[in-house]
Design a protein around this motif. Structure first.
Motif, PDB file in Angstrom:
ATOM      1  N   CYS A 132      23.338  47.760 -82.286  1.00  0.00           N
ATOM      2  CA  CYS A 132      23.894  47.882 -80.928  1.00  0.00           C
ATOM      3  C   CYS A 132      25.283  47.282 -80.831  1.00  0.00           C
ATOM      4  N   LYS A 133      26.079  47.866 -79.940  1.00  0.00           N
ATOM      5  CA  LYS A 133      27.322  47.263 -79.445  1.00  0.00           C
ATOM      6  C   LYS A 133      27.278  47.478 -77.947  1.00  0.00           C
ATOM      7  N   LYS A 134      28.044  48.419 -77.423  1.00  0.00           N
ATOM      8  CA  LYS A 134      27.909  48.760 -76.007  1.00  0.00           C
ATOM      9  C   LYS A 134      26.722  49.686 -75.796  1.00  0.00           C
ATOM     10  N   VAL A 135      26.431  50.487 -76.816  1.00  0.00           N
ATOM     11  CA  VAL A 135      25.250  51.332 -76.809  1.00  0.00           C
ATOM     12  C   VAL A 135      24.429  50.979 -78.045  1.00  0.00           C
ATOM     13  N   CYS A 136      23.217  51.505 -78.123  1.00  0.00           N
ATOM     14  CA  CYS A 136      22.346  51.243 -79.265  1.00  0.00           C
ATOM     15  C   CYS A 136      22.079  52.540 -80.017  1.00  0.00           C
ATOM     16  N   ILE A 137      22.045  52.433 -81.345  1.00  0.00           N
ATOM     17  CA  ILE A 137      21.759  53.574 -82.202  1.00  0.00           C
ATOM     18  C   ILE A 137      20.532  53.229 -83.045  1.00  0.00           C
ATOM     19  N   GLN A 138      19.631  54.179 -83.133  1.00  0.00           N
ATOM     20  CA  GLN A 138      18.403  53.945 -83.887  1.00  0.00           C
ATOM     21  C   GLN A 138      18.688  54.016 -85.384  1.00  0.00           C
ATOM     22  N   VAL A 139      18.104  53.072 -86.124  1.00  0.00           N
ATOM     23  CA  VAL A 139      18.152  53.063 -87.586  1.00  0.00           C
ATOM     24  C   VAL A 139      16.795  53.521 -88.078  1.00  0.00           C
ATOM     25  N   ASN A 140      16.778  54.535 -88.933  1.00  0.00           N
ATOM     26  CA  ASN A 140      15.507  55.018 -89.489  1.00  0.00           C
ATOM     27  C   ASN A 140      15.819  55.765 -90.778  1.00  0.00           C
ATOM     28  N   GLU A 161       9.038  76.238 -91.044  1.00  0.00           N
ATOM     29  CA  GLU A 161       9.699  77.005 -89.978  1.00  0.00           C
ATOM     30  C   GLU A 161       9.301  76.469 -88.601  1.00  0.00           C
ATOM     31  N   LYS A 162       8.015  76.100 -88.487  1.00  0.00           N
ATOM     32  CA  LYS A 162       7.535  75.529 -87.224  1.00  0.00           C
ATOM     33  C   LYS A 162       8.264  74.230 -86.907  1.00  0.00           C
ATOM     34  N   SER A 163       8.393  73.334 -87.923  1.00  0.00           N
ATOM     35  CA  SER A 163       9.068  72.051 -87.696  1.00  0.00           C
ATOM     36  C   SER A 163      10.540  72.254 -87.349  1.00  0.00           C
ATOM     37  N   ALA A 164      11.169  73.213 -88.022  1.00  0.00           N
ATOM     38  CA  ALA A 164      12.582  73.491 -87.737  1.00  0.00           C
ATOM     39  C   ALA A 164      12.762  73.961 -86.303  1.00  0.00           C
ATOM     40  N   ASP A 572       4.648  55.878 -75.661  1.00  0.00           N
ATOM     41  CA  ASP A 572       3.335  56.476 -75.387  1.00  0.00           C
ATOM     42  C   ASP A 572       2.670  56.832 -76.722  1.00  0.00           C
ATOM     43  N   ARG A 573       1.508  56.217 -76.996  1.00  0.00           N
ATOM     44  CA  ARG A 573       0.829  56.404 -78.278  1.00  0.00           C
ATOM     45  C   ARG A 573      -0.224  57.524 -78.238  1.00  0.00           C
ATOM     46  N   LYS A 574      -0.247  58.278 -77.153  1.00  0.00           N
ATOM     47  CA  LYS A 574      -1.163  59.413 -77.090  1.00  0.00           C
ATOM     48  C   LYS A 574      -0.664  60.507 -78.042  1.00  0.00           C
ATOM     49  N   GLU A 575      -1.569  61.024 -78.865  1.00  0.00           N
ATOM     50  CA  GLU A 575      -1.183  62.025 -79.854  1.00  0.00           C
ATOM     51  C   GLU A 575      -0.865  63.366 -79.191  1.00  0.00           C
ATOM     52  N   LEU A 576       0.153  64.006 -79.724  1.00  0.00           N
ATOM     53  CA  LEU A 576       0.474  65.370 -79.295  1.00  0.00           C
ATOM     54  C   LEU A 576      -0.613  66.326 -79.800  1.00  0.00           C
ATOM     55  N   PRO A 577      -0.816  67.447 -79.140  1.00  0.00           N
ATOM     56  CA  PRO A 577      -1.717  68.460 -79.704  1.00  0.00           C
ATOM     57  C   PRO A 577      -1.260  68.826 -81.120  1.00  0.00           C
ATOM     58  N   LYS A 578      -2.175  69.174 -82.001  1.00  0.00           N
ATOM     59  CA  LYS A 578      -1.856  69.441 -83.408  1.00  0.00           C
ATOM     60  C   LYS A 578      -0.759  70.489 -83.559  1.00  0.00           C
ATOM     61  N   ASN A 579      -0.778  71.494 -82.684  1.00  0.00           N
ATOM     62  CA  ASN A 579       0.227  72.557 -82.810  1.00  0.00           C
ATOM     63  C   ASN A 579       1.612  72.119 -82.345  1.00  0.00           C
ATOM     64  N   GLU A 580       1.709  70.891 -81.744  1.00  0.00           N
ATOM     65  CA  GLU A 580       3.015  70.374 -81.300  1.00  0.00           C
ATOM     66  C   GLU A 580       3.511  69.240 -82.188  1.00  0.00           C
ATOM     67  N   GLN A 581       2.735  68.843 -83.186  1.00  0.00           N
ATOM     68  CA  GLN A 581       3.177  67.833 -84.132  1.00  0.00           C
ATOM     69  C   GLN A 581       4.048  68.491 -85.208  1.00  0.00           C
ATOM     70  N   PHE A 582       5.098  67.774 -85.646  1.00  0.00           N
ATOM     71  CA  PHE A 582       6.014  68.381 -86.619  1.00  0.00           C
ATOM     72  C   PHE A 582       6.786  67.311 -87.369  1.00  0.00           C
ATOM     73  N   ASP A 583       7.519  67.727 -88.373  1.00  0.00           N
ATOM     74  CA  ASP A 583       8.413  66.856 -89.143  1.00  0.00           C
ATOM     75  C   ASP A 583       9.835  67.083 -88.661  1.00  0.00           C
ATOM     76  N   PHE A 584      10.507  65.968 -88.343  1.00  0.00           N
ATOM     77  CA  PHE A 584      11.901  66.064 -87.885  1.00  0.00           C
ATOM     78  C   PHE A 584      12.810  65.663 -89.040  1.00  0.00           C
ATOM     79  N   LEU A 585      13.760  66.509 -89.373  1.00  0.00           N
ATOM     80  CA  LEU A 585      14.695  66.253 -90.468  1.00  0.00           C
ATOM     81  C   LEU A 585      15.941  65.579 -89.912  1.00  0.00           C
ATOM     82  N   ARG A 586      16.148  64.323 -90.323  1.00  0.00           N
ATOM     83  CA  ARG A 586      17.311  63.579 -89.836  1.00  0.00           C
ATOM     84  C   ARG A 586      18.574  64.051 -90.544  1.00  0.00           C
ATOM     85  N   ASN A 587      19.725  63.611 -90.002  1.00  0.00           N
ATOM     86  CA  ASN A 587      21.010  63.995 -90.588  1.00  0.00           C
ATOM     87  C   ASN A 587      21.180  63.461 -91.998  1.00  0.00           C
ATOM     88  N   ASN A 588      20.508  62.331 -92.320  1.00  0.00           N
ATOM     89  CA  ASN A 588      20.646  61.754 -93.662  1.00  0.00           C
ATOM     90  C   ASN A 588      19.673  62.355 -94.668  1.00  0.00           C
TER      91      ASN A 588
END
Length: 649
Positions: A132-140, A161-164, A572-588
């Protein structure tokens, strides 16, 4: 004894992303072999100037701490304890009202692992957190380590294709994004000052108890009459007061020691359901001691030893006199100190707030000794000891019970027992204050009360004040109260935790959407601007904003009539429906698994607004134009004026 051969493998992996304001941390990694099955995985971070990377020991409900975990679902190694860290810095945050622990400029983090399969040659670790500085950026980020020193062949990461498709749906085509770079000004009350004032008030109450009040004229007379001259007597009395304050400050030091071992320890234990139940039980125990059913006292031998040491004379003798006062008055001051301890440790400031409270308590207790030594004539104006001192003790006993149920309520909320819904909690307070009123009017008595049935003017006046407070509380038990209990904001359970059915599951009964796409569609249909609210179930400052700022009629009406409110809960730790769960590809090039509602909205916030702070408010038009700089925790006037910017546009 076997000697372990320590082998430093000289290769290091450099993260190739350029260091910029949007990527303020770059990493280098290396390995140190400890044994055939143990390795130290070393992370070295270079942090852009003025940015802070937050330690893994940063307290909860603040900037996100670093977490280190295996990057694979089924790792063939285990982490040995928490990672060792290089030098960190402490700074009090007005936004979060607590001390934060962070790295600046550089950071070295060493995580030891133990292999469960000695045959493996590659391990992967994930580091997540916040810078963080004036704003915060997530590290992952995920890091791959070669245990045998061989080059690691990068395998391109791909997603389905679904995750994309679902990943692309998270990204907004925002307009006017330069406003995101402007500081989201925050204001907050000074938590340390609040605890100091509460401690000071507690000390003033302690002065009026039977264990302390009679000591004031005796001790001041001792110093002024036994000293060789008046100036010496005054200086000794002031020194005595200083030592009283010092003693109570010293009592808080062990908690700083615990916090230095693990800065999260106080916050961790304070949110524990069983600790809240323990505080409930101990305050009830203290209350009945104030009622006179038994005495709480430290061993008499302690007071005798300190009293003997006080006879030494000089500065050391005065110091031991101060300790003697602390010991012999414990039966009256102990319950007040216990309440202060419980309140401090279950707040967000931990040991620092405890020290602030103890300083205020000691100063209030010491103040009369210095003042009456300077102005001995004032001693004649002091009221004589009598039954009124016991009355104060009993009143404090009722207040102890009142605060005790706050801790039981905390436990109830954490585990969702449903025992102390808002109206039940307020009802218990009403019963306790009715008991206090009956006591003040001498309809009920306790063991040490005098048999005199005459009710003094002061008891009648205070009794009427208590009855007025009961009248104030009563509407809080109704489904539609005549007035809100704004003076008690934060004490009773939240309004939606009710025995009555609520018209909505949104703050203050507002209409809100908990899905961005649904809210955006409504904004387009009605052509209204959007108030985007990044919040959390466990976010303390989010609740404060809702109860103390959004409840203002002008602000409430603006949100309710002029905006489409979208509240996204990032924890919120409630699980998404299975058809809405996916892998997110970060910029790195690394993957983040989106399994829960909180995963989705936290990623949504980080991707579009480059921050992970809550509360975090954004004003958007239906065509996704940012209408004003984002806002965080602030006051009513600033928030109202900020809302008007979105309406005017």
């Amino acid at each position: 004894m076997k000697k372990l051969i320590v082998l430093l493998i000289s290769f290091s992996t450099v993260v190739l992303n350029a260091q910029t304001e949007t990527n303020p941390v770059i990493w280098k990694t290396s390995i140190e072999k400890i044994s055939e099955t143990e390795y130290d995985l070393i992370f070295k971070a270079t942090i852009l100037s003025q940015w802070h990377l937050y330690s893994q020991y940063n307290p909860e409900d603040a900037s996100l701490p670093l977490t280190i975990s295996p990057a694979d679902e089924h790792p063939e190694f285990t982490l040995i304890g928490k990672a060792r860290e290089s030098k960190t810095y402490k700074e009090y945050s007005d936004t979060w009202e607590k001390e934060e622990l962070f790295f600046k400029d550089t950071a070295t983090i060493i995580q030891r692992i133990q292999l469960t399969d000695p045959a493996i040659s590659v391990v992967k670790l994930n580091i997540s957190g916040q810078v963080c500085k004036k704003v915060c950026i997530q590290v992952n980020e995920d890091f791959t380590f070669s245990l045998d020193g061989k080059a690691i062949r990068d395998i391109p990461v791909s997603i389905s294709e679904k995750s994309a498709k679902l990943s692309n749906q998270l990204k907004l085509d925002l307009k006017n994004t330069q406003l995101l770079k402007e500081e989201a000004n925050t204001t907050s009350k000074d938590g340390l000052l609040n605890l100091f004032v509460l401690g000071f008030l507690g000390g003033l109450l302690a002065l009026l108890t039977p264990c302390v009040f009679p000591m004031i004229p005796l001790t001041v007379s001792f110093f002024t009459k036994q000293s060789k001259n008046k100036a010496k007597g005054i200086s000794n009395a002031i020194l005595y007061g200083f030592f009283i304050t010092l003693i109570y400050i010293l009592l808080s030091l062990p908690f700083h020691f615990l916090e230095n071992i693990d800065p999260q320890i106080l916050n961790t234990i304070s949110t524990n359901v069983w600790l809240n139940i323990f505080f409930f039980a101990i305050l009830v125990f203290f209350a009945f001691s104030f009622f006179g059913y038994y005495e709480i006292a430290l061993p008499g031998s302690w007071g005798d030893k300190m009293d003997s040491a006080a006879g030494i004379g000089g500065i050391i003798g005065i110091f031991f006199m101060a300790i003697t006062l602390a010991i012999v008055s414990f039966s009256c001051t102990g319950p007040i100190l216990g309440s202060l301890l419980a309140g401090s440790l279950t707040s967000d400031g931990g040991a620092m707030q405890l020290s602030a409270g103890m300083t205020g308590f000691g100063l209030a207790l010491a103040l009369p000794f210095g003042l009456f030594a300077l102005f001995p004539g004032w001693l004649h104006s002091l009221p004589k000891s009598g039954g009124w001192l016991n009355t104060i003790k009993v009143v404090l006993g009722f207040l102890e019970l009142v605060f005790a149920f706050k801790f039981l309520s905390n436990a109830d909320l954490v585990v969702h027992w449903g025992l102390l819904k808002r109206e039940v909690f307020i009802g218990i307070w009403i019963v306790l204050f009715i008991g206090l009123a009956l006591y003040l009017f001498k309809k009920i008595t306790f063991p040490h009360d005098s048999p005199d049935k005459k009710v003094s003017f002061s008891r009648i006046s205070f009794g009427l004040l208590v009855i007025s407070f009961i009248v104030y509380l009563i509407p809080g038990t109704f489904k539609n109260p005549a007035w809100e209990l704004n003076l008690l904001s934060g004490f009773p359970p939240p309004q939606f935790y009710s025995i009555y059915q609520q018209k909505s599951e949104c703050p203050l009964g507002l209409n809100c959407y908990k899905d961005f796409d649904e809210g955006l569609a409504e904004a387009k249909r009605t052509n209204k601007p959007i108030l985007l609210d990044f919040t959390g179930w466990a976010c303390v400052n989010c609740r404060r904003m809702e109860e103390n700022v959004w409840s203002d009629p002008a602000i409430y009406n603006s949100i309710n009539s002029a905006y489409i409110l979208i509240s996204l809960y990032v924890d919120d730790r409630k699980e998404l429906p299975k058809n809405e769960q996916f892998d997110f590809l970060r910029n790195n090039g690394t993957l983040k698994k989106i399994k829960t509602i909180g995963d989705k909205w936290a990623t949504f916030q980080a991707v579009n607004f480059q921050t992970a702070s809550q509360p975090y408010y954004v004003l958007l038009s239906p065509d996704l134009e940012i209408l004003a700089p984002p806002k965080q925790y602030t006051n009513k006037n600033d928030y109202y004026n900020w809302l008007q910017k979105g309406i005017r546009k």
